[in-house]
Design a protein around this motif. Sequence first.
Motif, PDB file in Angstrom:
ATOM      1  N   LEU A 107       0.802  -1.388  -0.038  1.00  0.00           N
ATOM      2  CA  LEU A 107       0.091   0.029   0.088  1.00  0.00           C
ATOM      3  C   LEU A 107       0.895   1.152  -0.034  1.00  0.00           C
ATOM      4  O   LEU A 107       0.491   2.333  -0.589  1.00  0.00           O
ATOM      5  N   GLU A 108       2.101   1.101   0.690  1.00  0.00           N
ATOM      6  CA  GLU A 108       2.822   2.374   0.604  1.00  0.00           C
ATOM      7  C   GLU A 108       3.463   2.670  -0.796  1.00  0.00           C
ATOM      8  O   GLU A 108       3.653   3.782  -1.387  1.00  0.00           O
ATOM      9  N   VAL A 109       3.500   1.675  -1.564  1.00  0.00           N
ATOM     10  CA  VAL A 109       4.151   1.720  -2.973  1.00  0.00           C
ATOM     11  C   VAL A 109       3.013   2.374  -3.850  1.00  0.00           C
ATOM     12  O   VAL A 109       3.408   3.209  -4.485  1.00  0.00           O
ATOM     13  N   LEU A 110       1.766   1.633  -3.605  1.00  0.00           N
ATOM     14  CA  LEU A 110       0.328   2.259  -4.174  1.00  0.00           C
ATOM     15  C   LEU A 110       0.375   3.827  -4.041  1.00  0.00           C
ATOM     16  O   LEU A 110      -0.040   4.592  -4.924  1.00  0.00           O
ATOM     17  N   LYS A 111       0.273   4.266  -2.641  1.00  0.00           N
ATOM     18  CA  LYS A 111       0.367   5.641  -2.342  1.00  0.00           C
ATOM     19  C   LYS A 111       1.435   6.565  -3.166  1.00  0.00           C
ATOM     20  O   LYS A 111       1.181   7.486  -3.795  1.00  0.00           O
ATOM     21  N   GLN A 112       2.588   6.001  -3.442  1.00  0.00           N
ATOM     22  CA  GLN A 112       3.682   6.666  -4.002  1.00  0.00           C
ATOM     23  C   GLN A 112       3.434   6.693  -5.482  1.00  0.00           C
ATOM     24  O   GLN A 112       3.636   7.755  -6.152  1.00  0.00           O
ATOM     25  N   LYS A 113       2.903   5.687  -5.967  1.00  0.00           N
ATOM     26  CA  LYS A 113       2.721   5.810  -7.438  1.00  0.00           C
ATOM     27  C   LYS A 113       1.608   6.642  -8.007  1.00  0.00           C
ATOM     28  O   LYS A 113       1.539   7.415  -8.783  1.00  0.00           O
ATOM     29  N   LEU A 114       0.659   6.873  -6.952  1.00  0.00           N
ATOM     30  CA  LEU A 114      -0.713   7.462  -7.121  1.00  0.00           C
ATOM     31  C   LEU A 114      -0.089   8.963  -6.972  1.00  0.00           C
ATOM     32  O   LEU A 114      -0.789   9.902  -7.686  1.00  0.00           O
TER      33      LEU A 114
END
Length: 487
Positions: A107-114
């Motif tokens: 989820l942290e990577v998802l937040k960064q990509k968004l």
Amino acid sequence: MRLLFIDRDQTELSGIRWFLHTYFPGDLSIEMCTSISEAAQSIQRFSPEVILLNIDLLSSNRLTALYGLLQKYAGKILAITTEPLFKNALKAIDLQVVHLFVKPIDLEVLKQKLSAISLHTPELQKASNDAKDESFYYQLFLESTTNTSATDIQFTMIEPEHAESLHKLYLWLQQTPIFYQMSIYPLADTIICLFQTSDLKIIEKDIRTLLKEWQITNSGGLNISIYDGPPTTLKEMFAVTKRALLQSFYEGFGHIFYATKQYQTQPLDPLLTPEEQQLLINSLEEGNVDAVKAFLYRLSNGGIYYEQDDLRIHLTSVLAQIRRFMLKYKLHEKAAIEQNYRQLFHLIIEHPILYTILNGIIVFTQRLIDLAREARMEKKADYVELAIEIIDHHYHNSELSLPFIAHKLGISANYLSTIFSKKQGQPLKRYLQQVRIQSSTKMLIETDFAVSEIALLNGFEDPNYFSKLFKRLIGTTPNRYRKGWKI
């Protein structure tokens, strides 16, 4: 930002939606589509800015309507796969997805990509760029004859814990994608951030995210002040928000302050009373660090907030008493101690956090107490001056005597008697008698207390002995002395 999730696992999508609503800054609108047959319709109806797609559900037929719609979102698709199969990777490459996640999603990577997508979305960039006006600094510092109130922004001010990290903070805010809806204006010691929304709830969430992200990636904390009052000029918002940020002096760093919720301060007598001076000196002499702590922490406990300038002056008065203690034990002759004393003075005058100042004083006094104890053992202290101070402040105690004082100083009675007589030219006992009789003469003149009561108040348990000693030293009895002054 509008996000569309396409996946059969509704439970997992609900969890992702909760995470983003909680930890992703800005206003989010999220829709979920659990059927691939409805995906094309959802895209056309919702017009998402970003799509989170389970690529396992997508057929390899590039001629389908859904495939054509998805190709228009090149660079704005985040793909998911249950198994990292080669055919799924080919689909991801063909659609030019930003990232291919393998379940479970980080989820942290998802937040960064968004965040990265958000930063490069032209529509979102435009809102930030339009807010940057060359007249901003003029509106901020100069009086204006017209109302320049801004109702479509949220005014905030950020202060780093370490002043030297201000430039680093400025660059970090510029380069951190999650804060795409924020205009940044650096000042000498703070940074002003204008969020392109007036929704305070959204700002609060973004601010908490900012605090968390800075703490993770950098040393030290931040304090952030938010203007939450009625619409007004930038100049007024700056003044009120800056004043709210001053509350960090009492609370430290890692906090959010609101312009409408400022502490009420009250004045403090900056000078120590004689009783406070004696209490502090006694605590130092007795090596009672807990008493010193209690004396200092009273300035920061109980929900009472004193004026900052008064507190700083008050603490320099405390430092003056500490200086007296240093001089008695000749601790100022130690270069390191003298340097620490000067550093402590600057800490009191300049440091932005009260708690750090108080701790600095406590640590320093603990060291002085230890050194004074060593000085007593090495007989380097001026014991005569120390003995005189004890007598001058405790002569009314009938138990005060040469052995009592020597014990308090940690030396033998014989040694104290010898050095006292040598320096003062009279025995310690005679000096004590003179101090008590001198105090008694004053009370005989200024009060109507009985002679026996005056004797007790000045350390004489036997009134008859007091009268005999008084006559021997003054030349007349206490009663005649009093009558002579009243004639």
